[in-house]
Design a protein around this motif. Structure first.
Motif, mmCIF file in Angstrom:
data_model
loop_
_atom_site.group_PDB
_atom_site.id
_atom_site.type_symbol
_atom_site.label_atom_id
_atom_site.label_comp_id
_atom_site.label_asym_id
_atom_site.label_seq_id
_atom_site.Cartn_x
_atom_site.Cartn_y
_atom_site.Cartn_z
ATOM 1 N N ARG A 155 6.388 -23.397 85.172
ATOM 2 C CA ARG A 155 6.122 -22.476 84.062
ATOM 3 C C ARG A 155 6.291 -21.024 84.494
ATOM 4 O O ARG A 155 6.587 -20.150 83.669
ATOM 5 N N SER A 171 10.912 -20.368 80.867
ATOM 6 C CA SER A 171 10.215 -19.917 79.659
ATOM 7 C C SER A 171 9.445 -21.038 78.980
ATOM 8 O O SER A 171 8.484 -20.789 78.258
ATOM 9 N N SER A 172 9.863 -22.285 79.200
ATOM 10 C CA SER A 172 9.150 -23.418 78.596
ATOM 11 C C SER A 172 9.365 -24.675 79.429
ATOM 12 O O SER A 172 10.334 -24.784 80.180
ATOM 13 N N PHE A 191 9.313 -28.894 78.769
ATOM 14 C CA PHE A 191 9.242 -29.984 77.802
ATOM 15 C C PHE A 191 9.396 -31.333 78.504
ATOM 16 O O PHE A 191 10.112 -31.434 79.515
ATOM 17 N N SER A 193 -1.643 -30.258 78.417
ATOM 18 C CA SER A 193 -2.015 -28.849 78.240
ATOM 19 C C SER A 193 -1.124 -27.908 79.039
ATOM 20 O O SER A 193 -1.245 -26.678 78.910
ATOM 21 N N TYR A 194 -0.227 -28.459 79.857
ATOM 22 C CA TYR A 194 0.656 -27.626 80.682
ATOM 23 C C TYR A 194 2.093 -27.590 80.166
ATOM 24 O O TYR A 194 2.935 -26.898 80.734
ATOM 25 N N ILE A 195 2.397 -28.349 79.114
ATOM 26 C CA ILE A 195 3.769 -28.399 78.607
ATOM 27 C C ILE A 195 3.814 -27.840 77.187
ATOM 28 O O ILE A 195 2.783 -27.692 76.522
ATOM 29 N N ASN A 196 5.035 -27.524 76.742
ATOM 30 C CA ASN A 196 5.208 -26.963 75.403
ATOM 31 C C ASN A 196 5.340 -28.028 74.323
ATOM 32 O O ASN A 196 5.109 -27.748 73.141
ATOM 33 N N GLY A 197 5.746 -29.212 74.713
ATOM 34 C CA GLY A 197 5.900 -30.274 73.729
ATOM 35 C C GLY A 197 6.785 -31.387 74.245
ATOM 36 O O GLY A 197 7.109 -31.442 75.446
ATOM 37 N N LEU A 211 0.620 -32.171 70.240
ATOM 38 C CA LEU A 211 1.899 -31.536 70.520
ATOM 39 C C LEU A 211 2.971 -32.100 69.598
ATOM 40 O O LEU A 211 2.986 -33.292 69.292
ATOM 41 N N THR A 271 14.819 -23.664 80.074
ATOM 42 C CA THR A 271 13.833 -24.710 79.818
ATOM 43 C C THR A 271 13.820 -25.700 80.981
ATOM 44 O O THR A 271 14.879 -26.091 81.477
#
Length: 386
Positions: free
Chosen positions: A277, A281-282, A284, A303-307, A325, A339
């Motif tokens: 991270r 920037s993200s 997934f 809780s550590y990923i964007n989706g 998510l 990403t």
């Protein structure tokens, strides 16, 4: 008790809206037998009808070319020109399609899930909609009716294994062949794979599978492993008059290491994602299948990923129970170059995803063993146990 995962949701019951209530939330427990070391869940995570009313996860969605080899071996193990066969748990009938009616003169099957059964009936009108038990076996089939009985990716779901095995023994003729395909928990021990699934209540190694079969008068004449949803064992068995000895724990060292290393892998994977991270920037997870979603839940990475990314149209725009998510498809990604991807697909599919998204070793790693793309820390921890 080997593992306890508190407040766990049925992961493939995806939410239509972010604020929808999940279908079931319960503690998910894995016990180990004190005699043989067998890992199992003490009861179903949910009412079976909640899942098997409609199964959703149909066989046709999964590549399983090893099924061709199974059909070939059946004809080699059974010295007959014409073979009667029954598939117990046929899902949507994908395996039935592979059976040549010129060789298999009688093809029967049984499937409890209504949506899968409906699809299978389009292939074979002899499919029965029922759970397989000793009682249903005697209701639907003749004693010693079949030359071959096949049950693939089913035994891990069965709450009463003794009753199920008695049913198999009853419908198979005395010289018949029993073919069982089950997930290989030995691989999980070896690679520190913690992708438990609340739908699976039995976790077999070759040692615990052999003891169950011998208890019910079967001997494994041949077994092999294939890459399928992790790793699977295929067992070719025949009836045998075996006096089964007391259960012996033959997996002690590997299982003990596996249980001990859970918190280590969980902590190091979280640290690994945090480090990514800071570079990207993200982050997934690509793949919103049950193995991937359970791994994310049990190893605490949501809780550590964007989706999650999944290109299945039935998953896009839905939400994961528990983490809430969203699942997006790959076309929605704004900047693939910045990403980081955690591959949550089976190892036999990874190369297709890497090619599709034009990924490199720099911006993707796997979270599902057995994979050549696991993070270095994972490989080192697994190697320490052997």
């Amino acid at each position: 008790m080997a593992f306890e995962f508190k407040n766990h949701n049925v992961v493939h019951h995806l939410l239509e809206k972010k604020d929808s209530n999940p279908s079931v939330t319960r503690n998910f427990i894995i016990n180990e037998c004190k005699n043989c070391g067998f890992l199992y869940s003490p009861d179903y995570f949910y009412d079976q009808s909640l899942l098997y009313g409609n199964y959703i996860t149909l066989s046709s969605a999964k590549p399983d070319e090893h099924a061709l080899s199974i059909v070939d071996k059946i004809t080699r193990f059974i010295d007959k020109d014409r073979i009667s066969i029954c598939e117990v748990g046929c899902n949507d009938g994908k395996f039935l399609k592979r059976l040549d009616p010129n060789v298999f003169y009688q093809i029967d099957a049984i499937e409890p899930a209504l949506d899968a059964y409906t699809k299978a009936r389009e292939i074979n009108s002899s499919v029965v909609n029922d759970f397989f038990t000793q009682k249903s076996a005697q209701k639907n089939y003749q004693h010693h009716e079949f030359d071959c009985v096949v049950t693939r990716q089913v035994l891990e779901h069965i709450s009463d294994l003794d009753d199920f095995m008695k049913g198999l023994h009853w419908i198979l003729n005395e010289n018949g062949l029993l073919v069982i395909e089950i997930p290989d928990q030995g691989m999980n021990y070896e690679h520190l794979d913690y992708s438990f699934w609340e739908e699976h209540i039995n976790y077999f190694t070759i040692n615990t599978a052999r003891q169950l079969l011998q208890k019910h008068g079967f001997f494994i004449h041949h077994h092999e492993s294939v890459l399928f949803s992790g790793k699977a064992m295929i067992l070719y068995c025949k009836k045998h008059d075996i006096s089964c000895s007391l259960a012996l724990d033959l997996d002690t060292g590997s299982r003990s290491n596996y249980i001990k290393k859970f918190e280590v892998i969980k902590s190091k994977l979280q640290e690994f994602i945090i480090s990514k991270r800071s570079e990207y920037s993200s982050v997934f997870v690509y793949g919103a299948g049950c193995r991937s979603l359970c791994t994310a839940s049990f190893l605490g990475i949501s809780s550590y990923i964007n989706g999650f990314i999944d290109d299945s149209p039935i998953k896009k725009g839905r939400y994961i129970p528990g983490s809430r998510l969203e699942i997006i498809d790959s076309d929605q990604l704004q900047d693939i170059k910045h990403t980081y991807f955690l591959l949550g697909v089976n190892s036999e599919t990874e190369s297709k995803i890497i090619k599709k998204l034009n990924l490199s070793e720099d911006n993707c790693k796997s979270i599902l063993p057995p994979s050549p793309r696991l993070p270095d820390f994972w490989i080192k921890e697994a190697a320490k146990g052997y």
